[in-house]
Design an enzyme around this catalytic site. Structure first.
Site, PDB file in Angstrom:
ATOM      1  N   GLY A  98       3.724  -1.059  -6.276  1.00  0.00           N
ATOM      2  CA  GLY A  98       4.847  -0.385  -5.633  1.00  0.00           C
ATOM      3  C   GLY A  98       6.160  -0.958  -6.082  1.00  0.00           C
ATOM      4  N   MET A 100       8.002  -3.204  -4.707  1.00  0.00           N
ATOM      5  CA  MET A 100       8.155  -4.640  -4.569  1.00  0.00           C
ATOM      6  C   MET A 100       7.400  -5.391  -5.655  1.00  0.00           C
ATOM      7  SD  MET A 100       7.236  -7.084  -1.304  1.00  0.00           S
ATOM      8  CE  MET A 100       8.281  -6.168  -0.188  1.00  0.00           C
ATOM      9  N   VAL A 103      -0.015  -5.569  -6.135  1.00  0.00           N
ATOM     10  CA  VAL A 103      -0.904  -6.198  -5.162  1.00  0.00           C
ATOM     11  C   VAL A 103      -2.281  -6.330  -5.805  1.00  0.00           C
ATOM     12  CG1 VAL A 103      -1.895  -6.102  -2.850  1.00  0.00           C
ATOM     13  CG2 VAL A 103       0.372  -5.137  -3.268  1.00  0.00           C
ATOM     14  N   ASP A 212      10.041  -3.550   7.477  1.00  0.00           N
ATOM     15  CA  ASP A 212       9.617  -2.645   6.397  1.00  0.00           C
ATOM     16  C   ASP A 212       8.392  -1.844   6.822  1.00  0.00           C
ATOM     17  OD1 ASP A 212       9.595  -1.412   3.919  1.00  0.00           O
ATOM     18  OD2 ASP A 212       8.492  -3.026   2.930  1.00  0.00           O
ATOM     19  N   PRO A 215       4.013   3.974   6.167  1.00  0.00           N
ATOM     20  CA  PRO A 215       2.566   4.241   6.181  1.00  0.00           C
ATOM     21  C   PRO A 215       1.748   3.285   5.328  1.00  0.00           C
ATOM     22  CG  PRO A 215       3.778   6.300   6.050  1.00  0.00           C
ATOM     23  CD  PRO A 215       4.798   5.201   5.911  1.00  0.00           C
ATOM     24  N   ASN A 217       2.196   0.264   4.804  1.00  0.00           N
ATOM     25  CA  ASN A 217       2.097  -1.053   5.418  1.00  0.00           C
ATOM     26  C   ASN A 217       1.320  -1.023   6.732  1.00  0.00           C
ATOM     27  OD1 ASN A 217       3.278  -2.631   3.492  1.00  0.00           O
ATOM     28  ND2 ASN A 217       5.336  -2.522   4.360  1.00  0.00           N
ATOM     29  N   ASP A 233       2.092  -7.158   5.729  1.00  0.00           N
ATOM     30  CA  ASP A 233       3.410  -7.562   5.189  1.00  0.00           C
ATOM     31  C   ASP A 233       4.360  -8.122   6.231  1.00  0.00           C
ATOM     32  OD1 ASP A 233       4.169  -5.491   2.268  1.00  0.00           O
ATOM     33  OD2 ASP A 233       2.547  -6.883   2.701  1.00  0.00           O
TER      34      ASP A 233
END
Length: 879
Positions: A98, A100, A103, A212, A215, A217, A233
């Site tokens: 994403g 950021m 993952v 933040d 959906p 997260n 997160d």
């Protein structure tokens, strides 16, 4: 990347390449300083200067940002396959990618063995600061222990200096995707969302704000066949929170701290100091909006920072019941809408009905621009949702005034007591409907074949009767088997039966929907009344056309439902159209014209459009006399209404005469006790304003006695407690006034919630009495509670807020807190003048206080300027 942004980026890069490094920096600051994302893409491309023309020409930039393109090619995060290890963690695979970063699915072997999720943050951040911030959050994060929260376990930096975070591995689907895949209905989605709220509230109690929420997260797993949402997160956004020098990168761009559509206005504006629990409330509101409707409150069609900020800060979201039907055109959009409805196992009409009213208002309250006007906590937000599911009144309601509610009850003669009175309530409404249906049929028969119309009328009447008899049977003790059937329960069963059993009989379905809408409004559940009236109106327009008596009736009933919700413009529009059709079809004198004209007059009175309201009330009085004769009790009610509007305009002598006559008639003409109490309550204030206190007090007390005896804990009862308390304070007996005012506030808060204008007025009346008793600490806190309640209900532009602000300013002035008092007195005067007019008594009293203020503070010039605004003395208007 959209074509316009791509063209702009290309222009920036090709121009900047020709400049010296110093000139290039100045050029980018000037041309792209307001859009950090655009500027960073340009700088990334210029850093790889030799590749920039090829990248721009190749079209690769259409797939994402410059950093993402370099990542796919020669760049930073993902150059080739994933690394084998990051720190002490062995990388198993990629879970996702994403804004950021990436993952990874990772495995920890020492000091313990466990599967984890490792988020590697993309380049552009100061690793040392990020990790240090996370360490400062670690102790608070360690306190969180909730099944709905995925724990954040560790943080560090890889060999390239990129920060990473290690979290509990959750094998789940994003919230909205999970709900869609399981075809959860609206109730199932609300229950799932309440689990999310419990998790976030737990974190807030530990002092942790997510910052933040979106959906992706909130992942949903299944345990023993039941869904278990987990919020991930937590703590990461705080660790990444910007310093002043980093603010433009982190909060304005949106790609690091979350999708802009989920950001609160305070986040989007780059004000981290404004972030608190209400920020998470806002993001949860967006999340629930999407979960229920399949749409987000805003569709951001631009990447330009300023435009994004402007939309989030200024654009009001559509009501969910409207957004769910939103279309942009095109086959793909239509197919997407159909897919959203299928995922919810419903139809568009049904979903709109479910969202209209309570859920509309709950969501819009969570999404208010000003944090102070949102729910103050996630628990408050969740409590409103639980109350909605339980069929109880909710905090987030559009509001109206007590006198409007009382007069609406009187107009419709609806018994408002619950419980055993439910059957009587529906029977009375059914009787009204039957009478009106007969009269409507008589009018139509003049133009249509009598035999056909009579047959249709008989069929409809028979089906309506059968339906109601069957519905009432659930209130029979032998059928209910000892259960108490409330008015709300009975109505809900009826509404469900209408939708389930009468789909093939639209004429009967529309008639019953209209009756049910009246009933829901009458017992104070207007959120259910509006969708029923809407559906009935649509059916009747389809069956009978726009200009028919059936359609006119549905418009009037729809107006009443909107009025009960406090939706003044919608109510006035519906009433006007219904009255227009009835006048056209029925001629000058008819009971149905009386009904529509009376309701429109009441609406106009509520909106302070007094002259037009008075004209309508006078027309109604004349019509009643022609229809029923001078001695009929219908004329008594019309005299009372006219007296009330005269009183509102300060025509005290005429109001006194009309109300005194109405009272004498009501005691002998068989008027119901509640109508008698209404006249007594209105006349009492008129007498008080004429200083005829000994005559006023028995009227106040008799009105209270009737309402307490018949209605019990009801808004009209609270009104009488309030009015008697204010009266006793006027007589100088503040100690006797205090328990009456406290009782009024108690009832109002229980019935209407904290944020309602009637509650605000009750707070301020209590504050004035506490002030007179020199209980200044409680008085001031009570004034502030009144202002909060008014602000959260009618807003600061409405005159009621200005009146409370004036009272608080006067309180401060009398305590010689002149610096605090002055802006309140001046601002409240402007608000009263705008809302009520410069000659209104309340406005004139505000001027008098300003003059007094400037005299006390030794400013004669200002005092003289405001003294010139005082009109000649006039009779006072009601409280």
């Amino acid at each position: 990347m959209n074509p316009e942004r791509y063209a702009r980026l290309k222009e920036l890069v090709l121009t900047a390449r020709k400049l010296s490094p110093e000139a290039r920096t100045a050029y980018l600051e000037r041309e792209a300083g307001a859009d950090p994302s655009l500027r960073r893409d340009a700088e990334d491309l210029l850093a790889g200067d030799a590749d920039a023309p090829d990248l721009l020409a190749s079209g690769l930039m259409a797939g994402g940002s410059a950093s993402e393109v370099f990542s796919r090619g020669s760049g930073s995060l993902r150059a080739g396959p994933p690394p084998e290890r990051i720190g002490p963690y062995h990388i198993v695979g990629i879970l996702g990618e994403g804004g950021m970063g990436v993952v990874y699915h990772a495995r920890q072997t020492e000091p313990i063995q466990r599967e984890v999720a490792l988020k590697l943050v993309r380049r552009g951040l100061d690793t040392e600061r990020v990790v240090a911030r996370f360490e400062s959050e670690r102790q608070a994060l360690a306190l969180m222990d909730h099944p709905g929260i995925a724990r954040v376990l560790d943080a560090g930096a890889d060999e390239r200096g990129l920060p990473y975070f290690v979290m509990e591995l959750v094998h789940g689907m994003p919230l909205v995707a999970y709900a869609d895949s399981r075809r959860l209905n609206l109730q199932g989605r609300l229950q799932l969302f309440l689990d999310v709220c419990r998790a976030v509230q737990h974190a807030h109690q530990k002092g942790i704000i997510h910052r933040d929420l979106k959906p992706s997260n909130v992942l949903v797993t299944e345990q023993d066949g039941k869904p278990q949402p987990k919020v991930i997160d937590f703590g990461i956004a705080k660790a990444l929170e910007e310093t002043a020098s980093e603010r433009s990168l982190l909060t304005q761009e949106g790609q690091i701290l979350g999708t802009p559509e989920y950001m609160s206005p305070e986040q989007a504006s780059g004000r981290p100091e404004g972030v608190d629990t209400r920020t998470d409330v806002y993001s949860l509101g967006v999340l629930l909006y999407e979960l229920l409707t399949g749409e987000r409150p805003y569709r951001l069609r631009t990447a330009a920072l300023r435009e994004i900020q402007q939309v989030i800060a200024e654009k009001e979201p559509d009501r969910p019941s409207i957004a769910v039907a939103r279309r942009d055109g095109g086959a793909s959009d239509s197919a997407g809408a159909d897919a959203r409805l299928a995922a919810r196992g419903t139809t568009l009409d049904r979903l709109r009905r479910q969202l209209a009213g309570d859920l509309d208002n709950i969501l819009l309250m969570s999404l208010r621009k000003e944090p102070d006007r949102r729910y103050s906590s996630v628990e408050q937000f969740a409590e409103d949702l639980r109350r909605h599911l339980d069929g109880l009144p909710v905090r987030a309601r559009k509001d109206t005034f007590t006198y409007r509610a009382g007069k609406f009850v009187r107009r419709n003669r609806v018994p408002v007591a619950a419980g055993a009175a439910a059957a009587l309530l529906l029977a009375a409404l059914a009787g009204i409907m039957a009478v009106q249906s007969a009269r409507i049929a008589q009018q139509r028969d003049r133009a249509l074949a009598a035999e056909s119309r009579a047959e249709q009328k008989a069929t409809t009447a028979r089906r309506v009767s059968d339906f109601l008899v069957d519905l009432f049977s659930v209130a029979d003790p032998q059928v209910a088997q000892g259960d108490t059937i409330s008015a709300r329960h009975l109505l809900d069963k009826g509404a469900e039966k209408i939708h389930r059993e009468l789909t093939g009989e639209p004429e009967i379905q529309a008639a019953l929907m209209t009756t049910m809408s009246r009933a829901y409004s009458g017992i104070g559940i207007p959120g259910r009344a509006v969708p029923l009236a809407d559906s009935a109106l649509a059916t009747r327009i389809r069956l009978h056309g726009e200009e028919s008596l059936e359609t006119a009736e549905s418009r009037v009933v729809l107006g009443a439902a909107h009025a009960s919700l406090g939706e003044m413009a919608e109510a006035e529009r519906a009433y006007r159209r219904g009255l227009e059709i009835r006048r056209k079809l029925l001629g000058p004198d008819h009971e149905l014209i009386v009904e529509a004209a009376s309701l429109l007059a009441l609406e106009l009175q509520t909106e302070a459009h007094f002259p037009e309201a008075e004209t309508l009330y006078r027309e109604v009085l004349a019509m009643m006399r022609r229809l029923h004769g001078e001695n009929a009790r219908e004329v008594t009610g019309a005299l009372s209404n006219l007296g009330g509007i005269c009183h509102a305009q300060g025509k005290i002598a005429e109001a006194d005469s009309l109300l005194t006559l109405a009272l004498a008639r009501a005691r002998t003409d068989g008027s119901p006790p509640i109508a008698l109490a209404d006249i007594l309550a209105e006349l009492a204030v008129v007498l008080k304003n004429q200083k005829r206190l000994d005559e006023a007090e028995p009227c106040y007390r008799e009105a209270l006695e009737i309402r307490e005896r018949i209605l019990g804990e009801h808004a009209l009862t609270a009104q009488s407690y309030n009015n008697l308390g204010v009266f006793l304070r006027t007589r100088g007996d503040e100690k006797a006034a205090l328990p009456h005012l406290r009782r009024a506030l108690e009832i109002y808060r229980r019935i209407k919630g904290e944020n309602h204008p009637d509650v605000a007025i009750a707070w301020t009346n209590l504050a004035r009495t506490l002030s007179a008793l020199k209980q200044d600490i409680e008085a001031e806190s009570t004034y502030l509670a009144a202002l909060r309640s008014a602000d959260n209900s009618v807003g600061r532009e409405y005159w009621v807020y200005s009146q409370i602000e004036h009272n608080y300013g006067a309180f401060l002035c009398d305590r010689r807190r002149y610096r605090e008092a002055e802006p309140l007195l001046l601002r409240s005067y402007e608000g009263l003048k705008k809302g009520l007019g410069s000659d209104a008594r309340r406005t004139q009293m505000a001027v008098e206080k300003i003059v007094d203020f400037y005299v006390k503070t030794g400013r004669p010039a200002q005092a003289s300027r405001y003294r010139a605004l005082l009109a000649p003395p006039t009779a006072a208007v009601k409280e």
